[in-house]
Write a protein that holds these residues in place. Structure first.
Motif, short mmCIF file in Angstrom:
data_model
loop_
_atom_site.label_atom_id
_atom_site.label_comp_id
_atom_site.label_asym_id
_atom_site.label_seq_id
_atom_site.Cartn_x
_atom_site.Cartn_y
_atom_site.Cartn_z
N LEU A 8 -9.75 0.44 59.12
CA LEU A 8 -10.49 -0.58 58.37
C LEU A 8 -10.09 -0.56 56.90
O LEU A 8 -9.88 -1.61 56.28
N THR A 9 -9.96 0.63 56.33
CA THR A 9 -9.55 0.75 54.94
C THR A 9 -8.17 0.12 54.73
O THR A 9 -7.98 -0.68 53.81
N ALA A 10 -7.23 0.48 55.59
CA ALA A 10 -5.87 -0.03 55.45
C ALA A 10 -5.83 -1.55 55.61
O ALA A 10 -5.12 -2.24 54.88
N LEU A 11 -6.61 -2.09 56.55
CA LEU A 11 -6.61 -3.54 56.77
C LEU A 11 -7.30 -4.29 55.62
O LEU A 11 -6.95 -5.42 55.33
N LEU A 12 -8.29 -3.66 55.00
CA LEU A 12 -8.91 -4.30 53.85
C LEU A 12 -7.96 -4.31 52.66
O LEU A 12 -7.98 -5.24 51.85
N GLU A 13 -7.13 -3.29 52.56
CA GLU A 13 -6.12 -3.28 51.50
C GLU A 13 -5.10 -4.39 51.72
O GLU A 13 -4.65 -5.02 50.78
N LYS A 14 -4.74 -4.61 53.02
CA LYS A 14 -3.75 -5.63 53.34
C LYS A 14 -3.78 -5.91 54.84
O LYS A 14 -3.53 -5.01 55.64
N PRO A 15 -4.10 -7.16 55.25
CA PRO A 15 -4.02 -7.49 56.67
C PRO A 15 -2.62 -7.15 57.19
O PRO A 15 -1.61 -7.39 56.50
N SER A 16 -2.56 -6.54 58.38
CA SER A 16 -1.29 -6.02 58.89
C SER A 16 -1.23 -6.09 60.39
O SER A 16 -2.27 -6.16 61.06
N SER A 17 -0.03 -6.01 60.91
CA SER A 17 0.18 -5.87 62.34
C SER A 17 0.05 -4.39 62.70
O SER A 17 0.03 -3.53 61.82
N GLY A 18 -0.01 -4.09 63.99
CA GLY A 18 -0.05 -2.70 64.41
C GLY A 18 1.16 -1.92 63.94
O GLY A 18 1.05 -0.79 63.48
N LEU A 19 2.33 -2.54 64.03
CA LEU A 19 3.56 -1.88 63.59
C LEU A 19 3.52 -1.60 62.09
O LEU A 19 3.87 -0.50 61.64
N GLU A 20 3.07 -2.57 61.31
CA GLU A 20 2.96 -2.36 59.86
C GLU A 20 1.97 -1.25 59.55
O GLU A 20 2.20 -0.43 58.65
N LEU A 21 0.87 -1.21 60.30
CA LEU A 21 -0.12 -0.14 60.09
C LEU A 21 0.48 1.23 60.37
O LEU A 21 0.26 2.17 59.60
N THR A 22 1.22 1.35 61.47
CA THR A 22 1.80 2.65 61.79
C THR A 22 2.79 3.08 60.70
O THR A 22 2.84 4.25 60.35
N ARG A 23 3.54 2.14 60.16
CA ARG A 23 4.46 2.47 59.06
C ARG A 23 3.70 2.90 57.82
O ARG A 23 4.10 3.83 57.12
N ARG A 24 2.60 2.21 57.52
CA ARG A 24 1.79 2.57 56.36
C ARG A 24 1.15 3.95 56.55
O ARG A 24 1.03 4.73 55.61
N PHE A 25 0.72 4.23 57.78
CA PHE A 25 0.17 5.57 58.06
C PHE A 25 1.24 6.62 57.81
O PHE A 25 0.97 7.67 57.24
N ASP A 26 2.47 6.34 58.26
CA ASP A 26 3.55 7.30 58.09
C ASP A 26 3.86 7.54 56.62
O ASP A 26 4.29 8.63 56.24
#
Length: 185
Positions: A8-26
């Motif tokens: 939720l935190t990451a998506l509030l910072e920037k709407p993203s796809s699952g792939l983009e989220l996994t890259r941001r987590f990395d």
């Protein structure tokens, strides 16, 4: 922190796809809250089913396009409630600390080498955090994001100092690693 709240935190910072989220987590969130790609995708499904996020309408043909997610009002409310909710600190569960304790009863063979290996890992992580700080926060930046990074820097600084002290104590008390296989402390 729980994975749904990290997402939720990451998506509030920037709407993203699952792939983009996994890259941001990395690249960022993963430094303090790790998750596998499967866990992230599974949690996205749960959050969407719970009505906390939604997939944005596709911009073009839907076949082969990535779903982008955004947080709904209910998701923002859940995250805000979670931020305000009290939570006790968690006890440290680090296998290295247990190994040091166990070495006191079974012998210290190999322990100094493992302490040195951990020291090298923590020094590298500290250097990486300091490089991120120099790159991303030369003039302050977002104070809360900087605070999280400073927490990582302080934690790595603690581990480096603790491991250096542990190695000094180990060397002073036992001589070489091979001499320390007596099982006594």
């Amino acid at each position: 922190m729980s994975l749904p709240h990290a997402i939720l935190t990451a998506l509030l910072e920037k709407p993203s796809s699952g792939l983009e989220l996994t890259r941001r987590f990395d690249k960022s969130i993963g430094y303090f809250w790790s998750a596998t790609h499967q866990q992230i995708y599974r949690e996205l499904g749960r959050l969407e089913t719970s009505g906390l996020i939604r997939a944005l309408p596709a911009q073009g043909p839907s076949r082969g396009s990535k779903k982008e997610y955004e947080v709904l009002a209910a998701g923002r409310e859940e995250l805000a409630a979670w931020v305000a909710r009290p939570e006790d600190p968690r006890p440290i569960r680090d296998p290295l600390l247990l190994r040091v304790r166990a070495a006191g009863v079974v012998g210290r063979e190999g322990l100094a080498q493992e302490l040195r290996r951990h020291l090298d890992l923590h020094r590298r992580q500290l250097a990486q955090y300091e490089a991120i700080e120099a790159r991303d926060f030369p003039e302050g930046g977002d104070p809360l994001q900087h605070l999280v990074l400073r927490g990582g820097i302080d934690l790595e600084t603690f581990w480096v100092a603790w491991l250096e002290r542990a190695l000094r104590d180990f060397d002073a008390g036992t001589g070489t690693d091979a001499d320390a296989d007596t099982g006594s402390s």
